[in-house]
Design an enzyme around this catalytic site. Structure first.
Site, short mmCIF file in Angstrom:
data_model
loop_
_atom_site.label_atom_id
_atom_site.label_comp_id
_atom_site.label_asym_id
_atom_site.label_seq_id
_atom_site.Cartn_x
_atom_site.Cartn_y
_atom_site.Cartn_z
N LYS A 52 0.85 -1.20 0.00
CA LYS A 52 0.00 0.00 0.00
C LYS A 52 0.88 1.25 0.00
CE LYS A 52 -3.81 -2.49 1.95
NZ LYS A 52 -4.46 -3.08 3.11
N GLN A 96 -5.23 -1.90 9.22
CA GLN A 96 -5.01 -3.21 8.59
C GLN A 96 -5.67 -4.31 9.45
OE1 GLN A 96 -3.49 -3.76 5.53
NE2 GLN A 96 -4.17 -5.85 5.82
N ASP A 119 -11.46 2.30 3.23
CA ASP A 119 -11.75 0.88 3.03
C ASP A 119 -13.26 0.67 2.86
OD1 ASP A 119 -9.78 -1.02 2.80
OD2 ASP A 119 -9.36 -1.13 4.95
#
Ligand code: NAP
Length: 284
Positions: A52, A96, A119
């Protein structure tokens, strides 16, 4: 033999478009910023976070990584999220997953400002996606849709079968296919006669987490097969949920693993961060 849906190439194309937009940002104006928080030492998660960060650098974003120790408390983690919520340099916050067991994923995700939830996992954003009024789409299903569209595969009116009903892949994938006017069936571990269901699919999306589970006899001749899985085969080699070698002989299009859906997921994260940036800049 199927056409390979190349996620690396498609990703590269989309990332170049993102970079072009970033390059147009005037001197003295800040760039889009993404903060990634990782808790603990899970090696796979660290690889995802590294990729990322690499993606951000590639398109000219500011990227910040917060690597916290395994024993971080929920209060500490949420306090960091809140600090980032009010940080004007940061447009996207990504925590995460999975988090260590003592931390409640839902509570942490809910602490993220919805305008920075790139997200798209928060209740607010999931609700907006459900009614088709959203800023961000969840990255993996959005990546699948982008890949289909890049190869001009029209899903409208087609029978789409999604195997898997997780909140991060299967369910939102079904919703996006429905919004694109496919006739959608969602199969899962309790589905009876799975093979009969999957053989009806013009478009088959597989997200179950079982190496090479979908074999050629489960696939209709000429189907489009999208493999979301990221598994290890008997030799420890990365593979998907689909038995690529046999299914590629029957499908019209197929994604490889690696190099299919995986790269698209990070690209969609970058797209979401750019969208958040534009909103934040325009709100000023
Ligand atoms: P998950 O939360 O474990 O969900 C798996 C789903 O598969 C569940 O809905 C489960 O059904 C269903 N399932 C399991 N065994 C089945 C079977 N034998 N027949 C039919 N359905 C079955 O997994 P996930 O997070 O969605 O991830 C799925 C896969 O995608 C994993 O390999 C993961 O690593 C990969 N992934 C890849 C990316 C990417 O960027 N490429 C992103 C996310 C995930 P029940 O609901 O009935 O239990």
């Amino acid at each position: 033999m199927a056409v390979i849906l190349d996620g690396k190439l498609t990703s590269q194309k989309v990332r170049e478009e993102i970079k072009k937009e970033v390059d147009l940002i005037k001197e003295g104006v800040r760039r889009p910023g993404l903060a990634v928080i990782i808790v603990g030492d899970d090696p796979a998660s660290h690889v995802y976070v590294r990729n990322k960060k690499k993606g951000c650098e590639e398109v000219g974003f500011v990227s910040r990584e917060y690597a916290l120790p395994e024993n971080t408390s929920e209060e500490e983690l949420i306090s960091l999220v809140k600090t980032l919520n009010s940080d004007e340099e940061i447009d996207g916050i990504l925590v995460q997953l999975p988090l260590p067991r003592h931390l409640d994923d839902k509570k942490v995700i809910e602490a993220i400002d919805p305008s920075k939830d790139v997200d798209a996992f928060s209740y607010h954003n999931v609700g907006r996606i459900t009614v088709g009024d959203y800023d961000f789409l969840p990255c993996t299903p959005a990546g699948v849709m982008e890949l289909l569209s890049n190869y001009n595969i029209d899903v409208a009116g087609k029978n789409a079968v999604v195997i898997g009903r997780s909140n991060i892949v299967g369910k939102p994938q079904a919703l996006l296919l429905l919004q694109a006017n496919a006739t959608v069936t969602v199969a899962h571990s309790r589905t009876q006669n799975l093979k009969e269901v999957t053989r009806q699919a013009d478009i088959l999306v597989v997200a179950i987490g079982k190496a090479k589970f979908v074999t050629a006899d489960m696939v209709k001749e000429g189907a489009v097969v999208i493999d979301v899985g990221m598994d290890r085969d008997e030799n420890g080699k990365l593979c998907g949920d689909v038995d690529f070698e046999s299914v590629k002989e029957k499908a019209s299009y197929i994604t490889p693993v690696p190099g299919g859906v995986g790269p698209m997921t990070i690209t969609e994260l970058l797209k979401n961060t750019l969208t958040a940036y534009k909103r934040h800049i325009n709100e000023k």
